[in-house]
Design an enzyme around this catalytic site. Structure first.
Site: not given
Ligand code: ADP
Length: 604
Positions: A209, A427-428
């Site tokens: 991600g 706790h918190e």
């Molecule tokens: P990976 O391939 O690294 O697992 P992706 O490229 O599929 O991740 O990213 C998943 C989603 O996360 C994208 O569609 C976008 O919406 C969001 N995202 C991730 N990194 C960025 C970034 N640097 N800028 C903008 N959006 C991002």
């Protein structure tokens, strides 16, 4: 980017349709049509037709009698009944019942008519349809046996709404690295002139991600070249050799469309180290071998650039990562504070937000979030605004959606008993107070005791001020003390303990263990690694690399370390017992308090 070609359906698909139609025709339609032609009657009708001399031809078969009326316009059939005088009566009625009575077609003709001819027709139609589709997709006429060795890569071409580098926020180093590729694709002559060749393959490594796929698409978008995308797992088939044939096909297509970009996502699915063990995965190894061969096979300047993404770079085969294949490695890390802010802004462009939203504050709250999580946070905020009937998302929406992403939705109907609520509040506040009283701990942003769907009954949100790249021993110790603060408060105030600290215990132990086994922060072990990290980007699991005696010692030290911090936390709380009560009652009443309110009471 716009996908222009859906995966082609294999030839076997059309044959299956043809076969299904054929079976339908022969087993359902044909008998139905036949039934309409031959009418079934009872024996008495047959007898009365003989008597009335209305019979034309008769054929007595083993189990039935077929006959026609006088002018032969209708065929009837009836069952066989013991009737010794039948031939005589038929003779008298003038029926023809000797020689070729009914026109029985020969078995060969039958087969030709019912099976072979329709089969030929349907196969012909199937072939025709397939060729037509191939032509339409521009794939030419050649196909492998039943289309199983086709690469099925998704092909994207440049479109006006293609992803560009400006859509990928943060990740400046990665973008800089890839800009060179874009420049090469725009202007290969410049590089050829001087004799420089582009890296054939570029490996994007980083946690899930973080925008690896996006970056690959952005390279294609910036360069305006076709983009072939395929996931590593799509290569691996049930039959050995199929994946290799897909690799061949992919590279063949790519070379035809050069200059272009081939993107292989999750390359570790095929690129794992070959270990040569018995019962290894032959198909995967063959696929990998083919990939290695193909990458050797084309020259650096053909204009085909291979980008691959993985979050397990350490598991890749060394042959794949050596210079000449994937010789450039571009780290795509989790975004830092500035990166997070930019990502939030990029995604906030797609929704309506109120003007007073402080993105840097949101970015600070969402420390450790990946790009995909930040995109999710923005979307959650928009959804929340719609749910509340507002026209745009506000700061509160964004803050709440961070909590939704971290801890789940608020549990509306979870009813805590009065005592439970008091325990959770103490706790918190225990966590927050210990954190605030230790100078180096990050300030508290928010404390809440509203139960969440993740199971958390409350939590203390801490906010990192600025970026942290290094952590000192004292900082980690303080963090452990903060984790133990919740339990310490329960002990001091209620004299007993609850299950509420299970997550704190896990986190504290993890940190203490890492201090001793990986960071060399224990005097006894000096700078010796006792654990190694397996998956740097996927949770960071570790495995021990020491003798069992050492393990016993490590365990003892971990316990000692955590106990010391636990005691420290208890001391801090005892020293501030009055504040602890005051703050806890305030939280108990209000259920959610901000960092400012907390600090106000603390500093009063
Ligand atoms: P990976 O391939 O690294 O697992 P992706 O490229 O599929 O991740 O990213 C998943 C989603 O996360 C994208 O569609 C976008 O919406 C969001 N995202 C991730 N990194 C960025 C970034 N640097 N800028 C903008 N959006 C991002």
């Amino acid at each position: 980017m716009e996908e222009i070609k859906k995966p082609k359906k294999p030839l076997i698909y059309y044959y299956c349709i043809a076969l299904a139609l054929l079976l339908l025709f022969n087993f359902i339609l044909m008998p139905f049509m036949m039934r309409r032609q031959i009418r079934q009657v009872d024996y008495s009708t047959f007898m009365s037709m003989i008597e009335e001399k209305k019979i034309g031809q008769v054929e007595i078969q083993d189990n039935q009698i077929l006959f026609t009326d006088k002018d032969g316009s209708a065929i009837y059939k009836t069952g066989l009944v013991y009737d010794p005088t039948l031939t005589e009566r038929l003779y008298e009625a003038g029926a023809a019942f000797s020689g070729e009575i009914m026109e029985e077609t020969s078995p060969f003709l039958n087969m030709l008519l019912y099976w072979i001819l329709p089969t030929v027709i349907f196969i012909g139609i199937g072939q025709y349809m397939y060729k037509k589709l191939l032509k339409k997709a521009g794939g030419g006429g050649d196909f492998m046996s039943f289309g199983m060795g086709k690469s099925n890569a998704k092909v994207y071409v440049k479109s006006s709404d293609g992803i560009k580098f400006c859509d990928v926020a943060g990740e400046d180093e990665a973008k800089e690295n890839l800009t060179e590729i874009v420049d090469y694709l725009h202007n290969p002559e410049k590089y050829k002139e001087i004799g420089a060749s582009m890296p054939k393959g570029i490996l994007l490594v980083g946690p899930p991600g973080t925008g690896k796929t996006m970056l690959a698409k952005a390279v294609a978008g910036e360069a305006g070249v076709p983009f072939f995308s395929m996931s590593g797992s799509e290569f691996v088939e049930m039959f050995v050799g199929m994946g290799a044939s897909k690799v061949r096909d992919l590279f063949k297509q790519a070379k035809e469309k050069a200059p272009c970009i081939v993107f292989i996502d999750e390359i570790d699915a095929i690129g794992k180290k070959r270990d040569g063990q018995l019962g290894g995965n032959d198909e995967r190894e063959q696929t990998l071998n083919q990939l290695l061969t193909e990458m050797d096979g084309f020259e650096g300047n053909t204009g085909v650039i291979i980008l691959a993404a993985t979050n397990r770079p350490e598991s890749l085969d060394p042959a794949l990562t050596r210079p000449g294949r994937f010789d450039r490695r571009v780290p795509v890390e989790l975004p830092d504070l500035k990166g997070r802010e930019e990502i939030l802004k990029v995604h906030a462009r797609k929704i309506k937000v109120s003007e007073d939203v402080d993105f840097s504050q949101i970015a600070r709250m969402a420390s450790g979030a990946s790009g995909a999580e930040l995109a999710n946070i923005v979307n959650e905020a928009a959804l929340r605004a719609v749910r509340d009937g507002r026209r745009f998302a506000t700061q509160a929406d964004l803050e709440e959606s961070i909590e939704v992403v971290i801890a789940g939705y608020q549990k509306k109907n979870a009813i805590l008993t009065d005592q439970e609520k008091r325990i959770v509040a103490y706790h918190e506040i225990g966590h927050a107070l210990v954190a605030a009283k230790q100078n180096n701990s990050a300030p508290v942003q928010k404390i809440t005791i509203v139960p969440r769907t993740s199971g958390a009954l409350g939590y203390t949100m801490q906010v990192e001020e600025g970026n942290h790249y290094l952590m000192s021993k004292e900082e980690i110790e303080n963090k452990i003390a903060t984790y133990t603060g919740g339990r310490a408060a329960e002990e001091i105030v209620f004299g007993s303990v609850t299950t509420g600290a299970s997550n704190d215990i896990e986190q504290a132990t993890k940190l203490a263990r890492a201090m001793i086994t990986r960071y060399g922060m224990s005097r006894d072990f000096d700078m010796v690694a006792m654990e190694t990290v397996n998956n740097q980007y996927l949770g960071g699991d570790t495995s021990l690399v020491c003798s069992s005696e050492m393990q016993a010692q490590i365990d003892k030290q971990v316990i000692e370390l955590v106990r010391k911090q636990h005691e420290k936390a208890a001391t801090i709380l005892l020293e501030n017992r009055q504040k602890l009560d005051e703050l806890s009652m305030f939280l108990y009443d209000k259920e959610t308090i901000t960092g400012e309110e907390f600090m106000d009471i603390l500093n009063k």
